[in-house]
Write an enzyme that holds these catalytic residues in place. Structure first.
Site, mmCIF file in Angstrom:
data_model
loop_
_atom_site.group_PDB
_atom_site.id
_atom_site.type_symbol
_atom_site.label_atom_id
_atom_site.label_comp_id
_atom_site.label_asym_id
_atom_site.label_seq_id
_atom_site.Cartn_x
_atom_site.Cartn_y
_atom_site.Cartn_z
ATOM 1 N N HIS A 207 0.840 -1.197 0.000
ATOM 2 C CA HIS A 207 0.000 0.000 0.000
ATOM 3 C C HIS A 207 0.876 1.249 0.000
ATOM 4 O O HIS A 207 2.042 1.196 0.407
ATOM 5 C CB HIS A 207 -0.921 0.002 1.221
ATOM 6 C CG HIS A 207 -2.069 -0.943 1.102
ATOM 7 N ND1 HIS A 207 -3.211 -0.843 1.853
ATOM 8 C CD2 HIS A 207 -2.252 -2.031 0.305
ATOM 9 C CE1 HIS A 207 -4.056 -1.822 1.533
ATOM 10 N NE2 HIS A 207 -3.483 -2.549 0.591
ATOM 11 N N CYS A 238 -7.872 -1.188 3.367
ATOM 12 C CA CYS A 238 -8.513 -2.193 4.213
ATOM 13 C C CYS A 238 -9.541 -1.518 5.103
ATOM 14 O O CYS A 238 -9.191 -0.704 5.959
ATOM 15 C CB CYS A 238 -7.498 -2.928 5.074
ATOM 16 S SG CYS A 238 -8.254 -4.126 6.198
#
Length: 306
Positions: A207, A238
């Protein structure tokens, strides 16, 4: 040239993180356009209960459609053995299960502790074997957790070995919360490979939460990683990790890899055009990335031909 695989996870990781539900036909256009641009693997959705993630309710339909596209490897995420069976019934080529290295995150995300997750991995492995499906376990929060903080590397190595022991064909390291730095990536890749074997770790899911995504990709490349997950426009993150958002931008990743002389098989110009499908289907949704705005370098074609 080194062949590097870019796995598009936007239709799953990206869309599960936004409130709006993208129309099925728009998803199909997205997947087809990326496949036409040369993306060879797409995670088209996840087999979770529609009551939990209505954005993923049409995953079986997307699998059926994606399997009609020549040369495309169709992947889905599953949360447990029940989801794995649904994925197998739909005919996916591969499925992955997230296994949080932070037990607190595991309980919050999938409502299971580590021992229970290993039981699910074993059950999923059996389903995969029975249907000839590739089964990977994603070691989520491997680089740190927004709930627990640092996750001991010894714990990640131990659980990686346990996942392989339970029947996973391979494991991947996931920077679910955007905590990773290049030194940590190099160190953990080396340790996990040493524990499970070089052939059982070739994927990183990174990420860009803190702007280190592409730097971490380079660290992974230096350690022999050949598959990187990314999301068109940087959609996703997430929903169960507070503050974590923003997958690596597929467009920026492809530009970098192609410019470095790696062979992704992806046509950047065609990939950039796919962004318009998202803009049309999800008006006002924030999209990220530098390459769509700046464009490739003037000598991009010379670099990629080297």
């Amino acid at each position: 040239m080194t062949a590097i695989h870019v796995s598009e996870v936007g239709p799953r990781d990206g869309l599960q993180s936004i409130e709006r539900v993208m129309p099925l036909e728009a998803k199909k256009r997205w997947i087809a356009a990326e496949a036409a641009a040369g993306v060879s693997e797409i995670e088209v959705g996840s087999f979770v209960p529609p009551t939990l993630l209505p954005q993923m309710a049409d995953t079986a339909d997307l699998v059926a459609f994606a399997k009609t596209l020549d040369g495309l490897r169709v992947v889905a995420l599953v949360p447990n053995a029940k989801g794995a069976q649904r994925a197998a019934d739909a005919g996916v080529h591969a499925f992955s299960l997230p296994f949080s290295m932070s037990e607190t995150h595991s309980k919050k995300n999938l409502r299971k502790d580590h021992a229970q997750m290993l039981e699910e991995i074993a059950a999923c492995a059996e389903i995969a074997r029975n249907h000839g499906i590739h089964f990977e376990v994603g070691l989520a929060t491997a680089f740190g957790c927004t709930i627990e903080g640092a996750v001991p590397e010894d714990q990640v190595v131990r659980l990686a070995e346990a996942a392989i022991g339970a029947g996973a064909m391979e494991v991947g390291l996931s920077d679910t919360t955007g905590y990773a730095d290049p030194a940590q990536v190099r160190r953990l890749v080396r340790r996990v490979k040493a524990a499970v074997g070089d052939d059982k770790l070739d994927t990183l899911h990174l990420h860009n939460t803190r702007g280190l995504g592409l730097a971490n990709v380079v660290a992974g490349l230096e350690e022999g990683i050949i598959t990187f997950d990314a999301s068109l426009g940087g959609l996703g993150g997430c929903p169960f990790a507070p503050g974590a958002s923003g997958n690596i931008v597929t467009e920026d990743l492809v530009l970098m890899l192609n410019s470095m002389g790696h062979d992704t098989g992806i046509d950047l110009e065609k990939l950039l055009e796919v962004r318009g499908i998202l803009e049309e289907a999800l008006p006002g949704e924030p999209l990220y990335g530098f390459t769509p705005d700046a464009g490739p370098m003037l000598d991009y074609n010379e670099r990629t031909a080297a």
